[in-house]
Design a protein around this motif. Structure first.
Motif, PDB file in Angstrom:
ATOM      1  N   GLU A  11       0.828  -1.205   0.000  1.00 62.73           N
ATOM      2  CA  GLU A  11       0.000   0.000   0.000  1.00 62.73           C
ATOM      3  C   GLU A  11       0.870   1.266   0.000  1.00 62.73           C
ATOM      4  N   ALA A  12       1.973   1.221   0.773  1.00 63.50           N
ATOM      5  CA  ALA A  12       2.859   2.396   0.846  1.00 63.50           C
ATOM      6  C   ALA A  12       3.389   2.752  -0.544  1.00 63.50           C
ATOM      7  N   ILE A  13       3.751   1.729  -1.299  1.00 61.88           N
ATOM      8  CA  ILE A  13       4.273   1.985  -2.650  1.00 61.88           C
ATOM      9  C   ILE A  13       3.162   2.431  -3.592  1.00 61.88           C
ATOM     10  N   LYS A  14       2.044   1.725  -3.502  1.00 62.20           N
ATOM     11  CA  LYS A  14       0.946   2.068  -4.425  1.00 62.20           C
ATOM     12  C   LYS A  14       0.493   3.507  -4.250  1.00 62.20           C
ATOM     13  N   SER A  15       0.365   3.945  -3.008  1.00 63.53           N
ATOM     14  CA  SER A  15      -0.145   5.309  -2.830  1.00 63.53           C
ATOM     15  C   SER A  15       0.903   6.338  -3.269  1.00 63.53           C
ATOM     16  N   GLN A  16       2.183   5.997  -3.147  1.00 66.23           N
ATOM     17  CA  GLN A  16       3.208   6.928  -3.620  1.00 66.23           C
ATOM     18  C   GLN A  16       3.266   6.957  -5.152  1.00 66.23           C
ATOM     19  N   VAL A  17       3.068   5.811  -5.790  1.00 65.01           N
ATOM     20  CA  VAL A  17       3.062   5.758  -7.270  1.00 65.01           C
ATOM     21  C   VAL A  17       2.024   6.730  -7.816  1.00 65.01           C
ATOM     22  N   ASP A  18       0.890   6.825  -7.126  1.00 63.86           N
ATOM     23  CA  ASP A  18      -0.172   7.707  -7.619  1.00 63.86           C
ATOM     24  C   ASP A  18       0.197   9.182  -7.500  1.00 63.86           C
ATOM     25  N   VAL A  75      11.632  11.768  -8.274  1.00 55.17           N
ATOM     26  CA  VAL A  75      12.213  13.010  -8.787  1.00 55.17           C
ATOM     27  C   VAL A  75      13.645  13.063  -8.267  1.00 55.17           C
ATOM     28  N   MET A  76      14.516  13.688  -9.010  1.00 59.09           N
ATOM     29  CA  MET A  76      15.913  13.712  -8.564  1.00 59.09           C
ATOM     30  C   MET A  76      16.081  14.628  -7.346  1.00 59.09           C
ATOM     31  N   LEU A  77      17.162  14.414  -6.621  1.00 58.77           N
ATOM     32  CA  LEU A  77      17.439  15.261  -5.458  1.00 58.77           C
ATOM     33  C   LEU A  77      18.326  16.455  -5.808  1.00 58.77           C
ATOM     34  N   GLY A  78      18.753  16.529  -7.061  1.00 56.92           N
ATOM     35  CA  GLY A  78      19.508  17.713  -7.482  1.00 56.92           C
ATOM     36  C   GLY A  78      18.542  18.877  -7.613  1.00 56.92           C
ATOM     37  N   GLY A  79      18.546  19.796  -6.673  1.00 50.88           N
ATOM     38  CA  GLY A  79      17.689  20.973  -6.748  1.00 50.88           C
ATOM     39  C   GLY A  79      16.246  20.724  -6.360  1.00 50.88           C
ATOM     40  N   LEU A  80      15.871  19.471  -6.045  1.00 50.73           N
ATOM     41  CA  LEU A  80      14.494  19.145  -5.669  1.00 50.73           C
ATOM     42  C   LEU A  80      14.497  18.324  -4.388  1.00 50.73           C
ATOM     43  N   THR A  81      13.386  18.353  -3.686  1.00 52.02           N
ATOM     44  CA  THR A  81      13.243  17.456  -2.548  1.00 52.02           C
ATOM     45  C   THR A  81      11.779  17.085  -2.412  1.00 52.02           C
ATOM     46  N   HIS A  82      11.455  16.185  -1.496  1.00 48.66           N
ATOM     47  CA  HIS A  82      10.056  15.742  -1.372  1.00 48.66           C
ATOM     48  C   HIS A  82       9.811  15.109  -0.009  1.00 48.66           C
ATOM     49  N   GLY A  88      17.390   8.788  -3.041  1.00 52.23           N
ATOM     50  CA  GLY A  88      16.181   9.320  -2.413  1.00 52.23           C
ATOM     51  C   GLY A  88      14.921   9.010  -3.197  1.00 52.23           C
ATOM     52  N   ASN A  89      14.945   7.971  -4.015  1.00 55.33           N
ATOM     53  CA  ASN A  89      13.767   7.571  -4.785  1.00 55.33           C
ATOM     54  C   ASN A  89      12.519   7.528  -3.890  1.00 55.33           C
ATOM     55  N   ALA A  90      11.453   8.130  -4.378  1.00 55.68           N
ATOM     56  CA  ALA A  90      10.257   8.318  -3.529  1.00 55.68           C
ATOM     57  C   ALA A  90       9.594   6.994  -3.163  1.00 55.68           C
ATOM     58  N   LEU A  91       9.580   6.030  -4.077  1.00 59.73           N
ATOM     59  CA  LEU A  91       8.979   4.726  -3.766  1.00 59.73           C
ATOM     60  C   LEU A  91       9.814   4.022  -2.699  1.00 59.73           C
ATOM     61  N   ALA A  92      11.135   4.064  -2.855  1.00 63.41           N
ATOM     62  CA  ALA A  92      12.035   3.416  -1.895  1.00 63.41           C
ATOM     63  C   ALA A  92      11.887   4.046  -0.515  1.00 63.41           C
ATOM     64  N   CYS A  93      11.836   5.368  -0.458  1.00 63.30           N
ATOM     65  CA  CYS A  93      11.723   6.050   0.837  1.00 63.30           C
ATOM     66  C   CYS A  93      10.380   5.741   1.489  1.00 63.30           C
TER      67      CYS A  93
END
Ligand SMILES: *Cc1c(COP(=O)(O)O)cnc(C)c1O
Length: 395
Positions: free
Chosen positions: A54-61, A66-73, A285-290
């Motif tokens: 569920e954690a992955i599925k809701s993040q996929v949506d 996104v890269m961590l160069g200049g971005l964060t989440h 820092g891949n969002a699905l992995a985190c």
């Protein structure tokens, strides 16, 4: 064509084709197998965990990456905050990467550049005999961009010592002015042959590193998240840099983190751009992995995994007590790991198939027959694995 890992492709046996997996079980078309090695030690929560899914599925949506160069989440912010609070000492600065090997590279680069930044000429890494820290090799060296690599132009030498206190003391006495760091797999050397050693060695190492201003690095890619019976070995002896991988994402997606303490971080924190850490994996820092890592840590705490590991260790010790065969050199148990070391690796020839027929997936290596089980395993499932291992010597 798939080129399989660590295999002589000409003689390798056919891999088992997995069509489904749930809990501790792997399913082939015609067999149900307990995974006794947690997919290379990372699948601690078991397969197809509803909350991790569920954690992955809701993040996929929302977004996958996104890269961590200049971005964060949020997922990466929350995970680094959780690790800061969860990890011992002042291990507060998280540098993410996509695999354990890369995270080890980052740790070593941190240690080397830490010394370059303070104009130290130290250039030697101290490591252990039988160490395993990953498979990467030469990517940076074949690159040719001064901006990325200037801090590492000196070639770091490596020196190996056995896990014995006198050898440790001698290395520090003789070479301390050359040493940048001391890197170890703490308490349990995994891929080097499931070798176990005593905490007193690490306590002495910590003292010597302090005395001689050498950075201590724990590669807990395999030992972290309870495997040794400690949440992290770093809870007992605190390193300057801690590397986590494998179980970090519960076996869902490759990800790893190199965590630095304040001393290390402060060695990079300056008004000089050339003191910045020159590293940046594409998928860090891949969002699905985190997202899956965060949920995994929540489950680890909520379900009291350390009590589960203690129970696993108890059962392993009980079942292995008095077990012996002349072909065996040693039986070892630590936390969620059991290893039967044999004198001759040929003794283990054919054990894969033997275990398969008894509903267990196992993959011996070197002269080790071993199990590193998922923590959700039931007593009867664990006993089935141990019985299968023991039965091999009666067959
Ligand atoms: C597996 C392992 C690594 C490498 O991790 P990968 O994710 O396979 O690159 C590094 N150090 C230790 C101790 C390991 O067990």
């Amino acid at each position: 064509m798939i080129w399989y890992p660590y295999e002589q492709m000409k003689t390798m046996r056919q891999p088992y084709k997995i069509v489904d997996a749930e809990g501790v079980y792997l399913y082939t078309e015609d067999q149900k197998l307990i995974d006794s090695i947690s997919s290379w030690w990372c699948m601690i929560h078991g397969y197809k965990h509803p909350e991790l899914n569920e954690a992955i599925k809701s993040q996929v949506d929302r977004f996958s990456h996104v890269m961590l160069g200049g971005l964060t989440h949020d997922p990466v912010l929350k995970l680094s905050e959780k690790l800061r609070e969860w990890l011992p000492g002042d291990l507060d600065y998280c540098f993410f990467s996509d695999s354990g090997s890369v995270a080890v590279e980052v740790a070593l680069k941190m240690a080397l550049q830490f010394n370059t930044n303070r104009d130290s000429s130290r250039d030697t890494v101290l490591a252990l005999e039988h160490a395993y820290h990953g498979d990467t090799f030469k990517a940076m060296e074949v690159g040719d961009d001064e901006d990325y690599h200037f801090a590492f132009s000196k070639k770091a030498g490596v020196m190996h010592i056995p896990t014995e206190i006198p050898a440790l003391e001698e290395a520090f006495e003789r070479y301390h002015d050359k040493l940048t760091c001391f890197i170890v797999e703490p308490l349990l050397q995994g891929a080097g042959g499931m070798r176990m050693y005593d905490i007193s060695f690490l306590q002495r190492a910590r003292k010597l590193c302090d005395e001689y201003d050498v950075l201590l690095i724990f590669d807990e890619v395999a030992t972290g998240f309870g495997r040794t019976g400690n949440r992290f070995v770093a809870d007992l002896v605190c390193p300057d840099i801690l590397v986590l991988g494998k179980a970090l994402t519960g076996g869902y997606i490759g990800h790893a983190v190199t965590v630095a303490n304040h001393k290390v971080f402060d060695g990079f924190y300056s008004d000089d751009n050339r003191h910045a850490l020159m590293h940046g994996p594409t998928f860090m820092g891949n969002a699905l992995a985190c997202s899956v890592a965060l949920k995994g840590i929540e489950i680890f705490e909520r379900e009291n995994y350390m009590a589960k590991v203690k129970k696993i260790e108890e059962i392993m010790r009980r079942e292995m007590e008095g077990f012996w065969d002349p072909r065996i050199r040693q039986v070892r148990v630590m936390g969620g790991c059991v290893c039967i070391e044999v004198c001759d690796p040929d003794t283990l020839q054919g054990f894969w198939q033997f275990a398969y027929e008894r509903g267990v997936f196992s993959r011996p290596f070197l002269n080790c027959m071993y199990a590193m089980v998922p923590y959700i395993i039931k007593e009867e499932e664990l006993v089935q694995i141990l019985d299968t291992m023991k039965a091999w010597y009666q067959s």
